[in-house]
Design a protein around this motif. Structure first.
Motif, PDB file in Angstrom:
ATOM      1  N   GLY C 256      22.379 -25.844  17.495  1.00  0.00           N
ATOM      2  CA  GLY C 256      22.818 -24.462  17.682  1.00  0.00           C
ATOM      3  C   GLY C 256      22.470 -23.582  16.489  1.00  0.00           C
ATOM      4  N   THR C 257      22.678 -24.117  15.287  1.00  0.00           N
ATOM      5  CA  THR C 257      22.402 -23.319  14.085  1.00  0.00           C
ATOM      6  C   THR C 257      20.911 -22.996  13.962  1.00  0.00           C
ATOM      7  OG1 THR C 257      22.426 -25.459  12.965  1.00  0.00           O
ATOM      8  CG2 THR C 257      24.364 -24.045  12.685  1.00  0.00           C
ATOM      9  N   GLU C 258      20.109 -23.859  14.545  1.00  0.00           N
ATOM     10  CA  GLU C 258      18.659 -23.689  14.460  1.00  0.00           C
ATOM     11  C   GLU C 258      18.160 -22.719  15.538  1.00  0.00           C
ATOM     12  OE1 GLU C 258      14.855 -26.824  14.979  1.00  0.00           O
ATOM     13  OE2 GLU C 258      16.945 -27.504  15.104  1.00  0.00           O
ATOM     14  N   HIS C 259      18.742 -22.862  16.729  1.00  0.00           N
ATOM     15  CA  HIS C 259      18.244 -22.084  17.874  1.00  0.00           C
ATOM     16  C   HIS C 259      18.740 -20.630  17.854  1.00  0.00           C
ATOM     17  CE1 HIS C 259      16.818 -21.341  22.009  1.00  0.00           C
ATOM     18  NE2 HIS C 259      17.881 -20.560  22.071  1.00  0.00           N
TER      19      HIS C 259
ATOM     20  N   TYR D 156      20.323 -35.762  36.675  1.00  0.00           N
ATOM     21  CA  TYR D 156      20.804 -36.611  35.567  1.00  0.00           C
ATOM     22  C   TYR D 156      20.349 -36.005  34.259  1.00  0.00           C
ATOM     23  CZ  TYR D 156      15.986 -38.375  35.796  1.00  0.00           C
ATOM     24  OH  TYR D 156      14.612 -38.462  35.819  1.00  0.00           O
ATOM     25  N   LEU D 157      20.968 -36.475  33.179  1.00  0.00           N
ATOM     26  CA  LEU D 157      20.579 -36.020  31.848  1.00  0.00           C
ATOM     27  C   LEU D 157      19.446 -36.927  31.361  1.00  0.00           C
ATOM     28  CD1 LEU D 157      22.570 -34.777  28.912  1.00  0.00           C
ATOM     29  CD2 LEU D 157      21.523 -37.035  28.612  1.00  0.00           C
ATOM     30  N   SER D 158      18.278 -36.360  31.158  1.00  0.00           N
ATOM     31  CA  SER D 158      17.141 -37.185  30.738  1.00  0.00           C
ATOM     32  C   SER D 158      16.950 -37.182  29.222  1.00  0.00           C
ATOM     33  CB  SER D 158      15.857 -36.705  31.426  1.00  0.00           C
ATOM     34  OG  SER D 158      15.796 -35.295  31.460  1.00  0.00           O
ATOM     35  N   GLN D 159      17.560 -36.231  28.548  1.00  0.00           N
ATOM     36  CA  GLN D 159      17.469 -36.208  27.086  1.00  0.00           C
ATOM     37  C   GLN D 159      18.635 -35.415  26.511  1.00  0.00           C
ATOM     38  OE1 GLN D 159      13.604 -35.050  25.602  1.00  0.00           O
ATOM     39  NE2 GLN D 159      14.311 -34.866  23.482  1.00  0.00           N
ATOM     40  N   LEU D 160      19.251 -35.963  25.471  1.00  0.00           N
ATOM     41  CA  LEU D 160      20.321 -35.274  24.751  1.00  0.00           C
ATOM     42  C   LEU D 160      19.831 -35.100  23.321  1.00  0.00           C
ATOM     43  CD1 LEU D 160      23.454 -34.396  24.720  1.00  0.00           C
ATOM     44  CD2 LEU D 160      23.783 -36.622  23.625  1.00  0.00           C
ATOM     45  N   GLY D 161      19.466 -33.884  22.956  1.00  0.00           N
ATOM     46  CA  GLY D 161      18.903 -33.681  21.625  1.00  0.00           C
ATOM     47  C   GLY D 161      17.727 -34.637  21.408  1.00  0.00           C
ATOM     48  N   SER D 202      26.020 -27.763  17.655  1.00  0.00           N
ATOM     49  CA  SER D 202      25.786 -28.057  19.076  1.00  0.00           C
ATOM     50  C   SER D 202      24.342 -28.508  19.246  1.00  0.00           C
ATOM     51  CB  SER D 202      26.053 -26.802  19.909  1.00  0.00           C
ATOM     52  OG  SER D 202      25.127 -25.772  19.560  1.00  0.00           O
ATOM     53  N   ILE D 203      24.005 -28.954  20.440  1.00  0.00           N
ATOM     54  CA  ILE D 203      22.671 -29.508  20.670  1.00  0.00           C
ATOM     55  C   ILE D 203      22.173 -29.178  22.087  1.00  0.00           C
ATOM     56  CG2 ILE D 203      23.538 -31.730  21.531  1.00  0.00           C
ATOM     57  CD1 ILE D 203      20.449 -31.205  19.220  1.00  0.00           C
ATOM     58  N   THR D 295      24.613 -24.872  22.793  1.00  0.00           N
ATOM     59  CA  THR D 295      25.686 -23.881  22.857  1.00  0.00           C
ATOM     60  C   THR D 295      25.604 -22.939  21.664  1.00  0.00           C
ATOM     61  OG1 THR D 295      27.003 -25.756  23.606  1.00  0.00           O
ATOM     62  CG2 THR D 295      28.160 -23.668  23.258  1.00  0.00           C
ATOM     63  N   SER D 296      25.825 -21.687  21.890  1.00  0.00           N
ATOM     64  CA  SER D 296      25.753 -20.702  20.797  1.00  0.00           C
ATOM     65  C   SER D 296      27.095 -20.490  20.112  1.00  0.00           C
ATOM     66  CB  SER D 296      25.240 -19.383  21.357  1.00  0.00           C
ATOM     67  OG  SER D 296      24.068 -19.600  22.108  1.00  0.00           O
ATOM     68  N   SER D 297      28.144 -20.985  20.710  1.00  0.00           N
ATOM     69  CA  SER D 297      29.479 -20.802  20.114  1.00  0.00           C
ATOM     70  C   SER D 297      29.740 -21.918  19.105  1.00  0.00           C
ATOM     71  CB  SER D 297      30.550 -20.837  21.212  1.00  0.00           C
ATOM     72  OG  SER D 297      30.238 -19.884  22.212  1.00  0.00           O
ATOM     73  N   LEU D 298      29.682 -21.571  17.823  1.00  0.00           N
ATOM     74  CA  LEU D 298      29.795 -22.576  16.768  1.00  0.00           C
ATOM     75  C   LEU D 298      30.872 -22.224  15.754  1.00  0.00           C
ATOM     76  CD1 LEU D 298      25.979 -22.993  16.005  1.00  0.00           C
ATOM     77  CD2 LEU D 298      27.378 -24.315  17.595  1.00  0.00           C
ATOM     78  N   ARG D 299      31.473 -23.252  15.185  1.00  0.00           N
ATOM     79  CA  ARG D 299      32.411 -23.030  14.090  1.00  0.00           C
ATOM     80  C   ARG D 299      31.646 -22.661  12.818  1.00  0.00           C
ATOM     81  NH1 ARG D 299      34.300 -28.211  15.042  1.00  0.00           N
ATOM     82  NH2 ARG D 299      33.792 -28.689  12.885  1.00  0.00           N
ATOM     83  N   LEU D 300      30.404 -23.055  12.748  1.00  0.00           N
ATOM     84  CA  LEU D 300      29.599 -22.758  11.560  1.00  0.00           C
ATOM     85  C   LEU D 300      29.230 -21.277  11.553  1.00  0.00           C
ATOM     86  CD1 LEU D 300      27.313 -25.909  11.776  1.00  0.00           C
ATOM     87  CD2 LEU D 300      29.239 -25.536  10.238  1.00  0.00           C
ATOM     88  N   PRO D 301      29.514 -20.573  10.452  1.00  0.00           N
ATOM     89  CA  PRO D 301      29.306 -19.121  10.403  1.00  0.00           C
ATOM     90  C   PRO D 301      27.847 -18.732  10.617  1.00  0.00           C
ATOM     91  CG  PRO D 301      29.792 -19.992   8.206  1.00  0.00           C
ATOM     92  CD  PRO D 301      30.027 -21.104   9.169  1.00  0.00           C
TER      93      PRO D 301
END
Lengths: 361, 361, 361, 361
Positions: C256-259, D156-161, D202-203, D295-301
């Motif tokens: 997320g931080t990258e995108h 199905y999920l074919s790739q996670l990050g 997020s990823i 996801t764009s919603s992050l705890r990281l500022p």
């Protein structure tokens, strides 16, 4: 979607101005395998063509249609059918005089207001010349409907100004210049038109269009009711000011016991509904009537304004139909056929079989 | 697209049957920033609501509309507006008796033919109950048009069976149970309806709808002419059998010199066109008339058939409008407003400014 | 609506087969007042035209487009624009040999299955020849967007088989036969293609298309998101198998931080979004990438079946592009321009002003 | 038409914001006679529902769907199906802090730019909460397709990050929180997500969706190709940045001999086409892949601006999915099913029979 396409599945998209290089349309959604040639379209084009009698404009237009695509080895392929009619007898000089004025009851004023400019030659896009492509496209729908289901779509002139057809004979319709089913009124109409021409005036007409052997169940309530789409298609014809289905405005003074079409095991006992109940075809004949206003192009002077808002007197020279209604007969057939074809496809989409039975269980 | 959406840019998509859990619609394309609350919609819903006078059905329906989305902090956001009316007074038992028969002039027969089944309770989807959502959606269009441009869309009853309104006063329209602009005819109408109720019969009506201060230039020739879309929208209303624009069927017997609306620097001298020329609004009042058939639900027995094709006699009990036309007044306004709203958006798309001037250059 | 129209307000409806009389389209919804001549369209048609280099098919097609309507005195009138290209160099005999067999990876099999017949000459309607009309129609959108807002829509070849463009210079794109922005890779591409031709094989390509100075706010969530309509339009191009917006499939392994494209008062700090957020243009460049499969017409024999299901060996003679991707550059530009034009009109419909500002408040 | 409807004949029109009273949609065009209950829709809604595992948001939403119309005595009637989910766990206070700022990579900025205002609560209309209605509507299409033709639509999920599924077993997909077909990767994914949560990041993810037993011949060239409509539908899902059909971007470096799917009397020998040739289904499995951004919603500022253009630092609190891709599995199935259903109806409209044969003559 923009305004030059009609239909959802059987679509007709048209282009062309009265005095441009060509008129054309694209008919999309015609099923494959229909035997089709230019001759199939030419017949109705010739019925609409001006100069067929002394009661229509004397412009000479070949109106020869070309099929540019969608037909291979004499049959439709299911791909879009491109149609074109090249404009021949244009006589642009006839129109230069109206470049800066608005002819009363014409679209000159509204086109100028909307677009800020207009092709004034013969009315440009607003000319009834555009209806030639409707007739060509409609002929495809008519042929498919007739070949597949025996559906017949036919129209006639039911009233010319004050003169109403009273007797009815389909065989007479194509036998006179007025498409009038009542042979006893033809000479009266001829005299009326002659006097009208002399006077330099024009007159309205009422056209009736009937589709027989229509499959039961066509129509998509609630907004795309069959009758609503018919009203849309017929009201989109130049000069049409009113549309009726079945009893139409007579329904206003009918009582429920009079209007309701009772049913027996042998079928319906009347057809005030005009073949449509709840927006869906009942299997009875679809019956619609349209009112066409009198031609607005008159030799008799009329008051109007020019593009700068100054008062002017307008006299329209050039060759015009004293009664546009007469030539609207094949146009009305075409529009009804296009709507029925579109709804036939929409009906099939839901996997319903298409039944052309006498309207009973 | 399926049949339950109307409009191209300002779209209304509706759902719901007479006796289901709820009726609803989605209004998509309403610009953001319009102040909107349920009360804005309720006013017209109440004008349509049954049980308002002894001349309409005595069903009691709260018809309380809820706005489920698209409005935030009292203003539209530009996102779709979800509307819902929960069905209350359903009385399903009233209808079990018509489960297997087809009421004459109702949609029972055609729905059964098309879908192979039907929700027979109160006509299901074919019930005029569906028009409640049209009125709710139309109220949004009416409010936007009035707030932005001062456009007013109003309708009235111009004829009840044999009784025509002759004098005209807008102020009277909301003062009587018939929406009649001619106060001198109200008691005649009351007596006529009383006799009709006694007889157990029903009657047709003619409704006229007028939009004033309409911007110049609305309409997308050639197929999406403004008048064609108006005809579509009005003919899609239950029980409507005819639509006229301006002079309508009177045009048939008019001469060109009589019909053409001459123009002067001060504006048009008449309005036979009904505010539409070449499919585009001229800035004059848009004037349309519709014919509504008499209610088909009668106490007087009628011949019909059952689902097996056997002859039956139908007597419709339950509570029904002896003249559905009366309650069609707010519905006609709603449909005209929806069409105008849709065409306003389509007009703007081409980057034309919206002018509400007196119709002259 | 049938399948040969794209767009809601700016619509393009096309017809024509590879070896029919003509190809054509109708562009509906173009605002009036745009200066337009055939030359404006011819430039892009020539960029797409075969025979431009030894790396594309040697078919000679004049591809001379005619404007048949919608333009008067050098300017668009707001009425539909009819376009036509007559087919010249057809060589139908080249194709008779494939009449009864299905070329692998071609549409022969599916067209036969769907329509029960097909125009087998050069692929008929499924031929990439159809894209000529897209380019012509797109040129109208490109001119309008550039003239009104300075929007530029440009594409380039970002990868040819294994060879990726690494350096980037817009000025180089039109300077070489590959539309390659990296001049240092051109000779490598030339050698690769020469070897490929010798081998009788074909190769895929990746095309990137960029629109700059795009107004903020284009796109209609939730289903008609700008990126969704772009994906539709680009995937509708022959041979396209993938579409990416911005970071595309790289997003899969991004954090997320990258995108997330951070914003400052000066604007965005990156463009992983490709200029679209929540389906609405952000004012950043719109960036899309497409994958094109290798040409399926090969001299190297392949296994297939005939219409009777018998095993056959297919060898495609005739003149074909070893890499269809190369000529897809102007096609991708055209499709993106058509989508942007359509959404510009839809945006305006809601009475939003069109802003082409640097993407900040 | 406005932007909240998808489909031409099987249409889904939706409304609702993240924190409004309710979400809903109208499914129009479903054929009559399909047995349907809320339970049929609830199963997929529960698969999408948040809070199913510690890897998705902990928001608790009942997501209980109600069928408001279109179903009578347990079967669809052919009339529009109204669906509604009332919003429960809203926690609006969570969002007041973002009222005046634009979260990076969210739609806040573009909605504000387009509409001049926005419902900022949880993203309003731009929230992925909207996809609940897609899943509900898609479940109707899935049930119809499976019951009538045995078509199965599964994702199905074919790739996670960075972690790719390598082994494949459909039976595993529903057995783990990631919808991962490779059981050997599940614990790796669990650890990866745990670390990610700790980090506050997020990823992205790659989802693959497959339809089997698809009838041959679905798709309407040239613009409404099946693959083009699939691309439109999948790209319209929140957070999707790329769509591939079959080999997708691998086609770029494939040679013609490698890519072309050869045919034998027993069927195709490969499926680089992903089941679509010339825009028409071949009867092979339809295979599509989508890329979802993190996801764009992050705890990281993160750096951003406020509505006045001032620099601000954004920290998103509240409950969010660290990988939105996971829950996109049922959404992707729903969108593919909706497209197939729509094209099935369009195909039938042309009176073609629907064949689900092994793809050979």
């Amino acid at each position: 979607m923009s305004g030059n396409t009609i239909g959802k599945l059987f679509t007709v998209t048209s282009f062309g101005e009265s005095h441009g290089l060509a008129l054309g349309c694209i008919v999309d959604g015609c099923p494959p395998g229909l035997a089709l040639s230019a001759e199939d379209l030419q017949r109705d084009l010739d019925r609409r063509k001006p100069g067929q009698s002394r009661f229509t404009t004397q412009r000479k237009e070949a109106d020869a249609v070309k099929i540019l695509s969608g037909v291979f080895e004499g049959k439709t392929t299911g791909t879009p059918i491109g149609l074109m009619i090249e404009n021949t007898d244009q006589k642009s000089k006839d129109y230069s005089n109206i470049k800066d004025i608005f002819r009363p009851a014409h679209a000159d004023y509204t086109y100028q207001q909307k677009y800020g400019m207009r092709d004034y030659r013969g009315g440009g896009r607003s000319s009834a010349r555009e209806t030639a492509m409707r007739v060509a496209a409609g002929a495809i729908a008519k042929k498919y409907l007739e070949q597949q289901f025996g559906v017949q779509v036919r129209a006639y002139l039911s009233q010319l100004g004050p003169i109403k057809a009273e007797q009815f004979d389909w065989d007479q319709v194509e036998q006179n210049a007025f498409f009038c089913p009542d042979v006893s009124k033809v000479s009266e109409m001829e005299n009326y038109m002659a006097a009208l021409n002399k006077e330099g005036n024009s007159i309205g007409a009422r056209i009736s269009v009937v589709a027989s052997k229509v499959p039961v169940g066509l129509g998509e309530p609630v907004f795309d009711r069959l009758d609503a789409d018919i009203a849309h298609a017929l009201m989109s014809i130049n000069a049409v000011k009113g549309v009726e289905i079945g009893a139409g405005f007579e329904s206003v003074s009918q009582k429920g016991t009079e209007h309701r079409d009772e049913m027996t095991p042998e079928g319906f006992l009347s057809n005030n509904a005009g073949g449509v109940l709840g927006g869906i075809s009942s299997g009875q004949d679809i019956v619609a009537h349209i009112a066409l206003k009198p031609t607005s192009s008159l030799r008799l002077p009329g008051r109007s304004i020019d593009v700068d808002g100054n008062a002017v007197e307008v006299v329209t020279t050039g060759r015009h139909d004293p009664c546009v209604g007469i030539r609207a007969v094949p146009i009305a057939e075409a529009m009804l056929a296009i709507v029925l074809m579109d709804h036939l496809l929409r009906h099939r989409a839901q996997n319903f079989d298409v039944r052309c039975e006498t309207p009973k269980i």
